[in-house]
Design an enzyme around this catalytic site. Structure first.
Site, PDB file in Angstrom:
ATOM      1  N   ASP A 133       8.476  -0.772  -4.725  1.00 27.12           N
ATOM      2  CA  ASP A 133       7.129  -0.537  -5.259  1.00 27.12           C
ATOM      3  C   ASP A 133       7.150   0.029  -6.672  1.00 27.12           C
ATOM      4  O   ASP A 133       6.131   0.009  -7.356  1.00 27.12           O
ATOM      5  CB  ASP A 133       6.359   0.421  -4.346  1.00 27.12           C
ATOM      6  CG  ASP A 133       6.017  -0.209  -3.012  1.00 27.12           C
ATOM      7  OD1 ASP A 133       6.064  -1.450  -2.914  1.00 27.12           O
ATOM      8  OD2 ASP A 133       5.702   0.538  -2.068  1.00 27.12           O
ATOM      9  N   MET A 176       3.983  -7.639  -1.967  1.00 24.61           N
ATOM     10  CA  MET A 176       4.022  -6.276  -1.423  1.00 24.61           C
ATOM     11  C   MET A 176       3.619  -5.249  -2.488  1.00 24.61           C
ATOM     12  O   MET A 176       3.592  -5.553  -3.677  1.00 24.61           O
ATOM     13  CB  MET A 176       5.407  -5.966  -0.879  1.00 24.61           C
ATOM     14  CG  MET A 176       5.757  -6.792   0.347  1.00 24.61           C
ATOM     15  SD  MET A 176       7.311  -6.259   1.139  1.00 24.61           S
ATOM     16  CE  MET A 176       6.675  -5.056   2.311  1.00 24.61           C
ATOM     17  N   GLY A 177       3.369  -4.035  -2.041  1.00 29.24           N
ATOM     18  CA  GLY A 177       2.966  -2.965  -2.950  1.00 29.24           C
ATOM     19  C   GLY A 177       1.746  -2.278  -2.375  1.00 29.24           C
ATOM     20  O   GLY A 177       0.664  -2.821  -2.397  1.00 29.24           O
TER      21      GLY A 177
END
Lengths: 389, 389
Positions: A133, A176-177
């Site tokens: 992230d 994602m994140g």
């Protein structure tokens, strides 16, 4: 010189290079004369709590293999350490003669690390950074991010090529994140192949607004049909609710964070229903954080280095720090490893700064691309042959 | 010797190696003295209908780049050619002096090819095989499949490593493949890394049955928590309805085929709601057919070869054939290119034979792995370092 044993554990989700950090720790620990036995916890801090430690003494050949094995070879967990657990952990460390403890993880893990340093004063403690992230504070970037960003940059470019080849539909790519858009933003590096790739990038730092989004999508379709929208899984509406998130107790992790995962599907449905345009979605999900063949060599080297530097710091008698990276130059790329006080890192989420987000909130800026480009290594999109229109 | 011009077009979805077939066509066409100008249709058969042809004369260096560029460099389409269109196409071919026509595609494209051979008797016509679904009849396998299978084998293994590292949840991985399970089946090659990867493989050839599926999932969880289920996007229930498919006119392609895409999400929801186990889903979707860095070198070579052999056949005066592959041996892998009558190929879907499907319908057999292994090239899962439990 008296020796103390060393213990390394992994926290949170794995990455493509977390084992490279582990290899760095193991290699440096073997070199340090003050280190006795080298232990790894199986299954993260839960393994420490249960005393499930294994002694590791890998050959150089095995360390090389380990470096290039994705996901955590020793296992990890998402257990939230409670106040009562720290005394148990301190007890295990004492009973196994552990004088050096390394915990590889993100924000939550660094908080655990910090508290452990307080509860086990006889043990030196270091955090080894790890997050796809890229939301760890105090460092220019974190190991794991460069490889995940490379996966997204390449995947976005290839998806854009595929969509353009047929030119009959829109695709929404979910990345994602959770709360930070660093990873979704890396899709902008696909523009080294074609400046029109992708059409939009939506990050969690800016609440989603339906009307301007649909207007932009309609405009882009009229300009030439098919295109790609990249969306962070953590995109929220103006009330802070994750777009298309499924609710229920199985959708919340041990830290109480909601687990999103429906943003792309939601946006694809929205475009279909409101604009009547054929739209699909792709969600590589976890694949984006474990791909070995798309690893960034820079990221791999830095992951290993962070493991090495962490052990060096401990063996110099330092404690309560995390290794981070200070950028000296972007072109050519040069950085140095630094020690950051864990108090600056624990539980802090570093988000995309406003200067990296486009004014309309539906893209990132060229300044972001300049930041990110060196982290994914040499441009993997060179040498394509395309008909320029 | 009189010369005739050559035209190549792409039909249907692109693959990671469709441009390698194109490079083979272009290179061999340059070598053949009976070929005059070399044209490509922009945007597939729609480009032919509109007369949107471009002349291509690539250097050796550009041909090498083209070979390794994923997705169709000249564009493709999903237009279903109607009876009235064939005369239009024949007219375009005549007006451009086209004596050789090559159409790269799957079942639907081969039908178009066959009909065109009937409508344009002065033009020699060949089909160049291309499908990630591997469902073309008459051939051992088709270009595009080996690379997509390699992507799925590697992705499945890496996802299994990730899921095992945290060991807190199940993941359902959705794989492309409308009516045939060849691609989902390739996930079984992840077992070269660990025989327990993945837990189940569900293919469209066997209707989904909820009760045995849930029983198997529960049993596997009790044996050790986290695991991966691989599901073909085309999985159907006992009534023949696609699992979790979204309905509506935007979900049907030009050939009237339903576009599935919700199978993994459906199964993940099912496990969550019926068993209460934390389950997520991944759907790389189109990414699985365009990944350049996961291309199978064997597939790339064979794709190029199919282009070369197609041109050779036409220049020998043959028409109405598709290049296919006959397997001479699996270990060591040896095959030869053969010409197959288009009438054996057009509109026929080759499905997984029963001998490749496990008796319980929730896995594939070792015989399938023996078939598939050589097609993905040297094992990409060598040299990992794992703690053996």
């Amino acid at each position: 010189m008296s020796k103390a044993n060393l213990l390394v554990a992994h926290g949170g989700g794995p990455t493509a290079v977390i084992n490279a950090s582990l290899a760095g720790v193991l290699a440096e620990a073997k070199r340090q004369r003050s280190v006795g036995k080298i232990f790894a916890a199986r299954g993260g801090i839960e393994g420490v709590l249960k005393g499930d430690l294994i002694e590791l003494d890998l050959s150089s050949a095995d360390l090389e293999k380990l470096k290039r094995t994705p996901a955590s070879a020793i296992g990890s967990c998402r257990y939230k350490v409670g106040e009562q657990d720290y005394e148990t952990i301190a007890g295990v460390l004492r009973s196994k003669g552990i004088g050096y403890f390394l915990y590889t993880g993100g924000n939550d893990s660094m908080d655990t690390c910090l508290k452990l340093a307080e509860h086990a004063p006889d043990c030196l403690v270091a955090g080894v950074p790890k997050t796809i992230d890229n939301d760890l504070a105090g460092t220019d970037h974190s190991p794991g991010y460069g490889s995940a960003a490379r996966y997204i940059a390449v995947s976005t470019a290839e998806l854009c090529l595929d969509i353009r080849a047929l030119n009959i539909q829109i695709s929404v790519l979910e990345v994602m994140g959770r709360n930070a858009g660093w990873l979704a933003a890396s899709a902008s590096l696909a523009r080294s192949l074609d400046p029109s790739f992708p059409a939009m990038i939506l990050v969690p730092e800016r609440p989603f607004e339906e009307a301007p989004f649909l207007a932009a999508a309609e405009k882009r379709w009229k300009e030439g049909k098919g295109f790609v929208v990249v969306v962070s899984e953590g995109l929220v509406d103006s009330n802070g609710n994750a777009l298309g998130a499924e609710r229920g107790k199985e959708s919340v992790d041990a830290f109480g964070h909601a687990l999103p995962g429906g943003a792309a599907l939601y946006l694809a449905s929205l475009i279909r229903s409101k604009l009547g345009l054929r739209t699909r979605s792709e969600k590589p999900g976890l694949l984006g954080r474990v791909s070995r063949l798309l690893v960034s060599e820079i990221d791999l080297e830095e992951a290993e280095l962070s493991g090495i530097e962490s052990v060096k710091g401990l063996c110099e008698g330092k404690s309560g720090f995390m290794i981070g990276f200070k950028r000296l130059s972007s072109s050519p790329y040069r950085m140095e490893a630094v020690r950051i006080d864990l108090r600056e890192v624990a539980n802090v989420e570093r988000k995309l700064p406003p200067s990296y987000i486009a004014p309309d909130g539906m893209d990132v800026t060229p300044a972001f691309a300049d930041y990110c480009r060196p982290l994914i290594g040499p441009d993997p999109l060179r040498d394509y042959w395309l008909i320029r229109k």
